[in-house]
Design a protein around this motif. Structure first.
Motif, PDB file in Angstrom:
ATOM      1  N   LEU A 173      32.762   2.526  29.044  1.00  0.00           N
ATOM      2  CA  LEU A 173      32.707   3.260  30.302  1.00  0.00           C
ATOM      3  C   LEU A 173      34.076   3.282  30.969  1.00  0.00           C
ATOM      4  O   LEU A 173      34.547   4.326  31.426  1.00  0.00           O
ATOM      5  CB  LEU A 173      31.666   2.644  31.243  1.00  0.00           C
ATOM      6  N   LEU A 203      36.833   6.337  32.037  1.00  0.00           N
ATOM      7  CA  LEU A 203      37.427   6.508  33.366  1.00  0.00           C
ATOM      8  C   LEU A 203      38.917   6.155  33.383  1.00  0.00           C
ATOM      9  O   LEU A 203      39.559   6.247  34.415  1.00  0.00           O
ATOM     10  CB  LEU A 203      36.675   5.642  34.391  1.00  0.00           C
ATOM     11  N   PHE A 208      27.725  -1.228  35.252  1.00  0.00           N
ATOM     12  CA  PHE A 208      27.696   0.225  35.101  1.00  0.00           C
ATOM     13  C   PHE A 208      27.454   0.894  36.444  1.00  0.00           C
ATOM     14  O   PHE A 208      28.165   1.823  36.827  1.00  0.00           O
ATOM     15  CB  PHE A 208      26.587   0.631  34.119  1.00  0.00           C
ATOM     16  N   GLU A 209      26.418   0.422  37.154  1.00  0.00           N
ATOM     17  CA  GLU A 209      26.088   1.038  38.433  1.00  0.00           C
ATOM     18  C   GLU A 209      27.242   0.916  39.417  1.00  0.00           C
ATOM     19  O   GLU A 209      27.594   1.882  40.098  1.00  0.00           O
ATOM     20  CB  GLU A 209      24.821   0.417  39.004  1.00  0.00           C
ATOM     21  N   LEU A 254      30.217   3.257  38.319  1.00  0.00           N
ATOM     22  CA  LEU A 254      29.892   4.664  38.556  1.00  0.00           C
ATOM     23  C   LEU A 254      29.896   4.997  40.045  1.00  0.00           C
ATOM     24  O   LEU A 254      30.425   6.030  40.451  1.00  0.00           O
ATOM     25  CB  LEU A 254      28.536   5.009  37.934  1.00  0.00           C
ATOM     26  N   GLN A 255      29.328   4.115  40.873  1.00  0.00           N
ATOM     27  CA  GLN A 255      29.283   4.362  42.317  1.00  0.00           C
ATOM     28  C   GLN A 255      30.667   4.279  42.949  1.00  0.00           C
ATOM     29  O   GLN A 255      30.970   5.010  43.890  1.00  0.00           O
ATOM     30  CB  GLN A 255      28.351   3.360  42.994  1.00  0.00           C
ATOM     31  N   ALA A 308      33.605   6.647  39.631  1.00  0.00           N
ATOM     32  CA  ALA A 308      33.366   7.825  38.794  1.00  0.00           C
ATOM     33  C   ALA A 308      33.585   9.149  39.516  1.00  0.00           C
ATOM     34  O   ALA A 308      33.765  10.168  38.864  1.00  0.00           O
ATOM     35  CB  ALA A 308      31.956   7.785  38.208  1.00  0.00           C
ATOM     36  N   ARG A 315      31.622  11.897  38.182  1.00  0.00           N
ATOM     37  CA  ARG A 315      31.649  12.075  36.732  1.00  0.00           C
ATOM     38  C   ARG A 315      30.716  11.075  36.078  1.00  0.00           C
ATOM     39  O   ARG A 315      30.538   9.969  36.569  1.00  0.00           O
ATOM     40  CB  ARG A 315      33.063  11.863  36.178  1.00  0.00           C
ATOM     41  N   LEU A 316      30.131  11.436  34.975  1.00  0.00           N
ATOM     42  CA  LEU A 316      29.304  10.559  34.144  1.00  0.00           C
ATOM     43  C   LEU A 316      28.027  10.082  34.825  1.00  0.00           C
ATOM     44  O   LEU A 316      27.380   9.164  34.352  1.00  0.00           O
ATOM     45  CB  LEU A 316      30.104   9.341  33.672  1.00  0.00           C
ATOM     46  N   CYS A 317      27.662  10.672  35.969  1.00  0.00           N
ATOM     47  CA  CYS A 317      26.417  10.295  36.631  1.00  0.00           C
ATOM     48  C   CYS A 317      25.892  11.489  37.423  1.00  0.00           C
ATOM     49  O   CYS A 317      26.619  12.433  37.682  1.00  0.00           O
ATOM     50  CB  CYS A 317      26.602   9.073  37.528  1.00  0.00           C
TER      51      CYS A 317
END
Length: 114
Positions: free
Chosen positions: A18, A22, A48-49, A52-53, A56, A59-61
């Motif tokens: 991941l 990024l 991951f969460e 991404l929060q 990201a 992106r990717l979510c």
């Protein structure tokens, strides 16, 4: 800056993948934990969460509350919960014959293959 502590050849590789996506990776290879500006996050699903929060930028979510976001959450937790026990057992049973006495290896391989 994100500092990643992870185990080689483990599920924590997903966190590294991941971060590679990024373009912000810094692995240290100890356990599945990241440290980001004093915030420490363990467990690959939570990592991951958080990433991404935090990084990201969409992106990717998918946006929160959408069917796509629920699907992402489902697969993230499925990988840790439902999928991992059978995969781990398979790994264990594959390695058992290596340490078994020579005469038992064929029998153990048959059991492990099922």
């Amino acid at each position: 800056m994100i500092i990643v502590h992870h185990l080689e050849n483990s599920r924590s590789q997903r966190v590294l993948w991941l971060l590679e996506e990024l373009k912000a990776i810094h692995p240290l290879g100890k356990s599945p934990v990241i440290e980001d500006n004093g915030v420490i996050i363990p467990e690959t699903g939570a990592i991951f969460e958080y990433i991404l929060q935090t990084y990201a930028e969409g992106r990717l979510c998918a946006p929160a509350g959408t069917p796509e976001a629920r699907k992402l959450t489902y697969w993230l937790h499925y990988a840790e919960g439902s999928a991992m026990p059978p995969l781990l057992l398979k790994l264990v049973f594959i390695r058992i014959p290596e340490g078994a006495p020579g005469l038992l290896r064929p029998l153990i391989r048959q059991v492990a293959a099922k």
